[in-house]
Design an enzyme around this catalytic site. Structure first.
Site, PDB file in Angstrom:
ATOM      1  N   ASP A 168      16.761   3.180   6.101  1.00  0.00           N
ATOM      2  CA  ASP A 168      16.160   2.086   6.850  1.00  0.00           C
ATOM      3  C   ASP A 168      15.071   2.713   7.706  1.00  0.00           C
ATOM      4  OD1 ASP A 168      15.413   0.094   8.623  1.00  0.00           O
ATOM      5  OD2 ASP A 168      17.459  -0.497   9.139  1.00  0.00           O
ATOM      6  N   TYR A 205      -0.208  -8.810   9.939  1.00  0.00           N
ATOM      7  CA  TYR A 205       0.118  -7.875   8.853  1.00  0.00           C
ATOM      8  C   TYR A 205      -1.062  -6.937   8.606  1.00  0.00           C
ATOM      9  CZ  TYR A 205       0.805  -6.364   3.980  1.00  0.00           C
ATOM     10  OH  TYR A 205       0.915  -5.627   2.816  1.00  0.00           O
ATOM     11  N   LYS A 239      -1.612  -2.630   8.808  1.00  0.00           N
ATOM     12  CA  LYS A 239      -2.152  -1.785   7.750  1.00  0.00           C
ATOM     13  C   LYS A 239      -3.398  -1.026   8.224  1.00  0.00           C
ATOM     14  CE  LYS A 239       0.975  -2.773   4.688  1.00  0.00           C
ATOM     15  NZ  LYS A 239       1.949  -1.742   4.259  1.00  0.00           N
ATOM     16  N   ASN A 297       6.386   3.014   1.156  1.00  0.00           N
ATOM     17  CA  ASN A 297       6.138   1.710   0.561  1.00  0.00           C
ATOM     18  C   ASN A 297       6.806   0.566   1.321  1.00  0.00           C
ATOM     19  OD1 ASN A 297       5.674  -0.263  -1.841  1.00  0.00           O
ATOM     20  ND2 ASN A 297       7.913  -0.217  -1.626  1.00  0.00           N
ATOM     21  N   THR A 341       4.906 -10.673  -5.461  1.00  0.00           N
ATOM     22  CA  THR A 341       6.227 -10.189  -5.051  1.00  0.00           C
ATOM     23  C   THR A 341       6.765 -11.150  -3.993  1.00  0.00           C
ATOM     24  OG1 THR A 341       5.468  -8.836  -3.185  1.00  0.00           O
ATOM     25  CG2 THR A 341       5.448  -7.806  -5.371  1.00  0.00           C
TER      26      THR A 341
END
Length: 240
Positions: free
Chosen positions: A59, A163, A167, A86, A198
């Site tokens: 985790d 988000y 990144k 990832n 996904t």
């Protein structure tokens, strides 16, 4: 045979990356927050004839879990050749950064940025024992400041503003770490799979997981040790 650890590898792009890398002859550890999910993913690959895989619980938001994963790897391997950060979450939408609650922002950064940083820090001793170690951070073009400022950028990117900020931070980590580790022969790069279907985006992406995993696999298999501190997508390099 190279040894690879992929976080968040029990499903989606992580799982497909594991499949492709294992098929290419690498031994792949499928990192999963839930060990049962990781074992089920590894068993699916083994049922398909891909035996050179194993599940490991990690985790990335829990330092104790990351350290335990490192201890488990220490007991099984001499070195780690490739670390693929990832694991990530997309958060709720619409997530305009001017309106997002701080708890939501912190949750996204905890997994997408801090999780990658602390996983890398803990795994560095194993990577340093490799003759050709690589760190790959799975990013997004939404995190590219240059592309965010482009006139033709997708308006839908605003739905992922928080988000995207995680990144951007991850890309900054890539550059800083690449510079720090350049003289130690450790390559560090960012890569975007592109808009892949996904559960991260409710399967709205237009790329298949096979297509999304492709640039990650290519970077993991790259033998040119001069390639570090750069940002890639399928088809080549993109701007920060």
């Amino acid at each position: 045979m190279r040894t690879v650890l992929i976080t968040g590898a029990n499903k989606g792009i992580g799982f497909e990356t594991a499949r492709q890398l294992a098929q290419s002859g690498n031994f792949v550890y499928l990192g999963s927050r839930d060990l049962q999910n990781g074992q089920e993913a590894a068993n699916r690959l083994k049922a398909a004839g891909i035996a050179n895989v194993a599940a490991i619980r990690i985790d990335v938001t829990d330092l104790a879990s990351v350290k335990q994963a490192k201890a488990e790897l220490d007991s099984q391997i001499d070195s780690l050749d490739v670390l693929i950060n990832n694991a990530g979450i997309s958060g709720e939408q619409q997530q305009y950064i001017a309106e997002s609650g701080m708890e939501s922002i912190r949750t996204l950064f905890e997994t997408n940025y801090f999780g990658a940083v602390q996983t890398t820090q803990v795994m560095l001793p194993l990577l340093k024992r490799s003759s050709a170690p690589s760190i790959i951070n799975v990013s997004s073009e939404i995190g590219s400041l240059t592309m965010q400022m482009a006139a033709g950028r997708s308006p839908n990117w605003s739905n992922f503003s928080t988000y995207g900020a995680t990144k951007t931070a991850l890309n900054g980590f890539t550059v800083m770490l690449a510079n720090e580790l350049r003289e130690q022969n450790i390559t560090v790069n960012s890569v975007t799979p592109g808009y892949t279907a996904t559960d991260l985006n409710q399967f709205q992406g237009f790329k298949s997981v096979e297509e999304g995993a492709k640039p990650i696999v290519q970077l993991a298999m790259l033998e040119d040790r001069t390639v570090t501190g750069r940002f890639f997508k399928d088809g080549g390099e993109i701007p920060w």
